[in-house]
Scaffold this motif. Structure first.
Motif, mmCIF file in Angstrom:
data_model
loop_
_atom_site.group_PDB
_atom_site.id
_atom_site.type_symbol
_atom_site.label_atom_id
_atom_site.label_comp_id
_atom_site.label_asym_id
_atom_site.label_seq_id
_atom_site.Cartn_x
_atom_site.Cartn_y
_atom_site.Cartn_z
ATOM 1 N N HIS A 31 57.928 131.948 27.219
ATOM 2 C CA HIS A 31 56.490 132.067 27.472
ATOM 3 C C HIS A 31 55.821 130.691 27.480
ATOM 4 N N PRO B 280 54.683 132.588 36.466
ATOM 5 C CA PRO B 280 55.276 133.517 37.439
ATOM 6 C C PRO B 280 55.841 132.761 38.651
ATOM 7 N N TYR C 224 62.276 140.097 31.899
ATOM 8 C CA TYR C 224 61.604 138.871 32.373
ATOM 9 C C TYR C 224 61.143 138.989 33.827
ATOM 10 N N PHE D 38 57.603 139.630 34.282
ATOM 11 C CA PHE D 38 56.676 138.501 34.103
ATOM 12 C C PHE D 38 56.773 137.519 35.277
#
Ligand SMILES: Cc1ncc(COP(=O)(O)O)c(C=O)c1O
Length: 429
Positions: free
Chosen positions: A98, A103, A125, A128
């Motif tokens: 994170h 993206p 993942y 995201f």
């Protein structure tokens, strides 16, 4: 060397790092600060804590004094600048990513990883917009080829779960350096007792504390350790660290916190906003486990080597994949990266295939048949009939979980008892 300059040894740090007698009560063991929140001295104190101008406790989702002892202990055992304790190994991985990914970004990961991490990277993942590109630790050029303009990190395991693969950390770190991205090493199976990834160029270390660090199969937890080595501002590609943070009055974390900025970002942006906090009770359990880490890891590794040697001579066994064995494909890397021992987890292939695997797990008694590793107790699992059951045979083989494969996590019991139990399982009618 004068006493004041003495750097304590690993055994001493495992018992003492981060801890001192409780200043209020004199309690010698680290207390469990089982509280959600902490009283401010006054309004100015509160403001300085919230503004990151002072260090201190606000709310246990962001930090807790019991967890802080655990953080300092693991960071000092790894030789890092700071740690962050979180609710699980998977939470540690998510918070690290994170900080790094936006993206559409990519990261490169070794395809020899714990199956749960492969799932997390391939599926969770994706939601995201973080894309994993797989590379082969047996072919280092595959890491180089995988680098693109979108690459933000490289992720490997030191000793990979479950197949006893040792990754050439130093070689991969050179590729990461050249690409201008941090190398993240999951050091769960080795622990800092057997291997210290920062000595070989890792920038961030993650752990599932659930395994050997806690070591007793009683608490889930995770840890992120900042190596303090990466220049987050140089490339301008890590905005969480190198650009003003609107939620903290425009502070630039790397400028303000220097070589522990990554750990701070994990806490004040990752843990604070994503939320997977470690319970102080679990922190206490894991801290207690770490006190005996050097003793346990040595016994785990010594027992595992003895068991692997014994298994490799058994008529029922087709192959043993343990890097500590002389002649094993990864033995030279094991000698370099884990000279005290190659850990406790490895796989064996049984000549009798699927049925032999089922027979073995059904007939052992000392071994517990379950989906965990890194307990004091010896553990066993036959992936093809359990964790990997839903896959086709071809997919099972690809995942290192073919019908003949059994995974062992060797405990700290007497090795003769462990061997006798396996013999009973292998020879049962
Ligand atoms: C090498 C490795 N990394 C990460 C994890 C995930 O840790 P946790 O179960 O604490 O989330 C595991 C779990 O088995 C593991 O073996």
């Amino acid at each position: 060397m004068a006493d004041a300059e003495r750097i304590p040894g690993f055994n001493t740090l495992a018992v003492h790092a981060g801890a001192k007698p409780d200043p209020t009560t004199g309690a010698r063991a680290t207390p469990i600060y089982q509280t959600t929140s902490f009283v401010f001295d006054d309004v100015d104190h509160a403001a300085s804590l919230f503004g990151l101008q002072a260090f201190g406790n606000i709310y246990t989702r962001i930090g807790n004094p019991t967890n802080a002892v655990l953080e300092e202990r693991v960071a000092s055992l790894e030789g890092g600048t700071a740690g962050l304790a979180v609710a699980s190994g998977h939470a540690a991985q998510m918070i690290v990513m994170h900080n790094l990914m936006t993206p559409g970004d990519e990261f490169i990961a070794s395809k020899k990883l714990y199956g749960g991490s492969i799932n997390q990277f391939n599926h969770a993942y994706k939601n995201f917009g973080w894309n994993v590109v797989w590379a082969d630790p047996d072919d280092l050029s595959s890491f180089e080829k995988a680098v693109s303009g979108k690459t933000k990190a490289i992720f490997i395991e030191s000793i990979a779960n479950p197949g006893g693969v040792i990754t050439d950390i130093e070689a991969v770190s050179k590729i990461a350096r050249k690409a201008g991205v941090p190398l993240i090493v999951d050091n769960t199976l080795a622990t800092p007792y057997l291997c210290k990834p920062f000595d070989y160029g890792a920038d961030i270390v993650v752990h599932s504390l659930t395994k050997f660090l806690g070591g007793h199969g009683n608490s889930i937890g995770g840890m992120i350790v900042d190596g303090g080595s990466f220049n987050w501002s140089r490339e301008g590609r890590y905005p969480m660290l190198s650009e003003p943070r609107p939620e903290y009055s425009g502070i630039v974390l790397h400028e303000t916190f220097g070589n522990f900025a990554f750990a701070i970002a994990c806490r004040v942006l990752g843990l604070r906003d994503l939320g997977p906090a470690l319970s102080p009770f679990n922190a206490f359990m894991i801290l207690t486990g770490i006190e005996t880490l050097p003793l346990r890891m040595q016994r785990h590794s010594d027992n595992a080597l003895a068991v692997a040697e014994w298994l490799s001579k058994r008529p029922e066994v087709a192959w043993v994949s343990y890097p500590g064995l002389a002649g094993d494909k990864y033995n030279a890397l094991a000698k370099k990266y884990a000279p005290k021992g190659a850990g406790a987890v490895f796989t064996v292939g049984l000549k009798g295939g699927y049925d032999a695997g089922v027979k073995l797990v059904s007939n052992v008694e000392l071994f517990s048949h379950l989906a965990n590793i890194g307990d004091t107790r010896s553990l066993i699992i036959h992936p093809a009939s359990t964790t990997h059951r839903q896959l086709s045979d071809a997919q099972k083989v690809q995942a290192g979980a073919g019908p003949d494969v059994v995974r062992l996590s060797i405990g700290i019991e007497d090795k003769d008892d462990i061997i006798a139990d396996l013999e009973k399982g292998l020879t049962a009618k």
